[in-house]
Design a protein around this motif. Structure first.
Motif, PDB file in Angstrom:
ATOM      1  N   LEU A 150      13.156  10.155  10.167  1.00 50.15           N
ATOM      2  CA  LEU A 150      11.868  10.256   9.320  1.00 50.15           C
ATOM      3  C   LEU A 150      10.623   9.765   9.465  1.00 50.15           C
ATOM      4  CD1 LEU A 150      10.789  10.555   6.161  1.00 50.15           C
ATOM      5  CD2 LEU A 150      11.801   8.331   5.711  1.00 50.15           C
ATOM      6  N   THR A 151      11.008   8.512  10.381  1.00 54.63           N
ATOM      7  CA  THR A 151       9.666   7.841  10.866  1.00 54.63           C
ATOM      8  C   THR A 151       9.444   8.044  12.378  1.00 54.63           C
ATOM      9  OG1 THR A 151      11.117   5.823  11.370  1.00 54.63           O
ATOM     10  CG2 THR A 151      10.088   5.789   9.114  1.00 54.63           C
ATOM     11  N   ALA A 210       2.231  12.485   4.624  1.00 50.28           N
ATOM     12  CA  ALA A 210       1.032  11.609   5.173  1.00 50.28           C
ATOM     13  C   ALA A 210       1.252  10.162   4.707  1.00 50.28           C
ATOM     14  CB  ALA A 210      -0.199  12.145   4.237  1.00 50.28           C
ATOM     15  N   ALA A 211       1.888   9.926   3.662  1.00 53.43           N
ATOM     16  CA  ALA A 211       2.238   8.526   3.403  1.00 53.43           C
ATOM     17  C   ALA A 211       3.175   7.986   4.385  1.00 53.43           C
ATOM     18  CB  ALA A 211       2.958   8.583   1.885  1.00 53.43           C
ATOM     19  N   VAL A 212       4.111   8.637   4.820  1.00 50.53           N
ATOM     20  CA  VAL A 212       5.181   8.232   5.739  1.00 50.53           C
ATOM     21  C   VAL A 212       4.327   7.801   7.146  1.00 50.53           C
ATOM     22  CG1 VAL A 212       7.207   8.679   7.410  1.00 50.53           C
ATOM     23  CG2 VAL A 212       7.158   9.358   4.902  1.00 50.53           C
ATOM     24  N   GLU A 213       3.416   8.694   7.644  1.00 47.36           N
ATOM     25  CA  GLU A 213       2.873   8.475   8.755  1.00 47.36           C
ATOM     26  C   GLU A 213       1.670   7.365   8.633  1.00 47.36           C
ATOM     27  OE1 GLU A 213      -0.638  10.781  11.575  1.00 47.36           O
ATOM     28  OE2 GLU A 213       0.307  11.902   9.695  1.00 47.36           O
ATOM     29  N   ARG A 214       1.238   7.075   7.387  1.00 47.30           N
ATOM     30  CA  ARG A 214       0.397   6.128   7.265  1.00 47.30           C
ATOM     31  C   ARG A 214       1.033   4.833   7.328  1.00 47.30           C
ATOM     32  NH1 ARG A 214      -2.975   9.210   4.827  1.00 47.30           N
ATOM     33  NH2 ARG A 214      -2.064   9.574   2.671  1.00 47.30           N
ATOM     34  N   VAL A 215       2.231   4.504   6.782  1.00 45.73           N
ATOM     35  CA  VAL A 215       2.973   3.366   6.611  1.00 45.73           C
ATOM     36  C   VAL A 215       3.212   3.055   8.067  1.00 45.73           C
ATOM     37  CG1 VAL A 215       5.310   4.224   6.055  1.00 45.73           C
ATOM     38  CG2 VAL A 215       4.616   1.900   5.287  1.00 45.73           C
ATOM     39  N   VAL A 216       3.812   4.044   8.659  1.00 47.81           N
ATOM     40  CA  VAL A 216       4.503   3.849  10.211  1.00 47.81           C
ATOM     41  C   VAL A 216       3.357   3.297  11.052  1.00 47.81           C
ATOM     42  CG1 VAL A 216       5.542   4.945  12.037  1.00 47.81           C
ATOM     43  CG2 VAL A 216       6.380   5.177   9.830  1.00 47.81           C
ATOM     44  N   LEU A 217       2.262   4.086  11.108  1.00 50.63           N
ATOM     45  CA  LEU A 217       1.134   3.578  11.747  1.00 50.63           C
ATOM     46  C   LEU A 217       0.697   2.284  11.371  1.00 50.63           C
ATOM     47  CD1 LEU A 217      -0.874   6.699  11.896  1.00 50.63           C
ATOM     48  CD2 LEU A 217       0.597   5.991  13.655  1.00 50.63           C
ATOM     49  N   ALA A 259       0.757  -1.282  -0.109  1.00 52.23           N
ATOM     50  CA  ALA A 259      -0.121   0.067  -0.065  1.00 52.23           C
ATOM     51  C   ALA A 259       0.950   1.115   0.088  1.00 52.23           C
ATOM     52  CB  ALA A 259      -0.901  -0.080   1.116  1.00 52.23           C
ATOM     53  N   TYR A 260       1.820   1.255   0.731  1.00 51.08           N
ATOM     54  CA  TYR A 260       2.886   2.329   0.853  1.00 51.08           C
ATOM     55  C   TYR A 260       3.576   2.779  -0.387  1.00 51.08           C
ATOM     56  CZ  TYR A 260       7.183   4.982   2.205  1.00 51.08           C
ATOM     57  OH  TYR A 260       8.128   6.007   2.156  1.00 51.08           O
ATOM     58  N   GLU A 261       3.892   1.588  -0.998  1.00 50.38           N
ATOM     59  CA  GLU A 261       4.604   1.777  -2.314  1.00 50.38           C
ATOM     60  C   GLU A 261       3.617   2.182  -3.509  1.00 50.38           C
ATOM     61  OE1 GLU A 261       6.029  -2.233  -3.464  1.00 50.38           O
ATOM     62  OE2 GLU A 261       7.622  -1.929  -1.711  1.00 50.38           O
ATOM     63  N   ARG A 262       2.420   1.966  -3.512  1.00 46.63           N
ATOM     64  CA  ARG A 262       1.074   2.452  -4.246  1.00 46.63           C
ATOM     65  C   ARG A 262       1.125   3.693  -4.118  1.00 46.63           C
ATOM     66  NH1 ARG A 262      -0.998  -2.652  -3.190  1.00 46.63           N
ATOM     67  NH2 ARG A 262      -2.443  -1.612  -1.765  1.00 46.63           N
ATOM     68  N   GLU A 263       1.092   4.149  -2.909  1.00 45.35           N
ATOM     69  CA  GLU A 263       0.642   5.485  -2.609  1.00 45.35           C
ATOM     70  C   GLU A 263       1.673   6.479  -2.953  1.00 45.35           C
ATOM     71  OE1 GLU A 263      -0.638   8.431   1.117  1.00 45.35           O
ATOM     72  OE2 GLU A 263      -0.253   6.243   1.680  1.00 45.35           O
ATOM     73  N   LEU A 280      13.179  -1.618   8.050  1.00 46.27           N
ATOM     74  CA  LEU A 280      11.975  -0.957   7.705  1.00 46.27           C
ATOM     75  C   LEU A 280      12.228   0.688   7.600  1.00 46.27           C
ATOM     76  CD1 LEU A 280       9.500  -2.850   9.842  1.00 46.27           C
ATOM     77  CD2 LEU A 280       9.748  -3.179   7.357  1.00 46.27           C
ATOM     78  N   ALA A 281      12.884   1.416   8.346  1.00 47.49           N
ATOM     79  CA  ALA A 281      13.021   2.806   8.162  1.00 47.49           C
ATOM     80  C   ALA A 281      13.944   2.963   7.085  1.00 47.49           C
ATOM     81  CB  ALA A 281      13.933   3.265   9.648  1.00 47.49           C
ATOM     82  N   GLU A 282      14.947   1.995   6.803  1.00 43.23           N
ATOM     83  CA  GLU A 282      15.600   2.502   5.636  1.00 43.23           C
ATOM     84  C   GLU A 282      15.088   2.154   4.429  1.00 43.23           C
ATOM     85  OE1 GLU A 282      19.377  -0.222   3.661  1.00 43.23           O
ATOM     86  OE2 GLU A 282      19.529   0.415   5.675  1.00 43.23           O
TER      87      GLU A 282
END
Length: 131
Positions: free
Chosen positions: A124-125, A68-75, A50-54, A95-97
Motif C-alpha cells: 500500500l505505501t 492521494a490520501a495515502v500518498e500524502r501521509v507517506v510523503l 491530518a491523514y485521519e481527517r482527510e 505505520l504501514a499497518e
C-alpha cells in the motif's frame, strides 16, 4: 481501530522515565526516548492527525482520492523521518499497518484497492515510502 503507534512509543518513553525515577532502571539502560524523541512523536502525530481527517471525508469508493490520501501521509512521514531519522523496521511496519487500518475503519477495502493496481495489500505505501 488499532492503536496509533505514537501512543505506544509515548507510553514506552514514560514507562522508562518512571523506572529511572523509581530507581528500578539505570538511565543508561533506557532506549525509548532516543528511539522516539518527543519532537519526532509530535511530528508523526501531526501527520497522522491530518491523514485521519482527510480519510474521514473521502468516499471509500473513490480510488484516486484514497490513493492521494495515502500518498500524502507517506510523503509527510518521509519528511518527518528525514528530519528526525527515527523510522526503522519496527516503526515502518507499525505505520504501514496503521495507514491501512485507518482506511479500513473508513470503509475502504484495502485488499481490493491495492489489487486494482496490481499490488498486494502489504504494498500500500511502497510507491512513495522512503522509510
Amino acid at each position: 481501530m488499532i492503536e496509533r503507534p505514537t501512543r505506544r512509543w509515548q507510553r514506552e518513553v514514560a514507562t522508562q522515565e518512571a523506572a529511572v525515577a523509581a530507581g528500578t532502571m539505570a538511565s543508561g539502560d533506557t532506549y525509548a526516548a532516543q528511539l522516539w524523541p518527543a519532537e519526532f512523536i509530535a511530528a508523526v502525530d501531526a501527520v497522522l492527525d491530518a491523514y485521519e481527517r482527510e480519510v474521514s471525508t473521502v468516499n471509500p469508493a473513490a480510488d484516486e482520492a484514497v490513493w492521494a490520501a495515502v500518498e500524502r501521509v507517506v510523503l509527510e512521514l518521509n519528511s518527518a523521518d528525514e528530519e528526525h531519522g527515527a523510522i526503522e523496521t519496527g516503526e515502518r511496519e507499525e505505520l504501514a499497518e496503521y495507514i491501512d487500518a485507518v482506511l479500513t475503519a473508513a470503509g475502504v477495502d484495502v485488499a481490493d484497492l491495492t489489487s486494482r493496481r496490481g499490488l498486494d495489500r502489504g504494498e500500500l505505501t511502497d510507491s512513495w515510502r522512503d522509510w
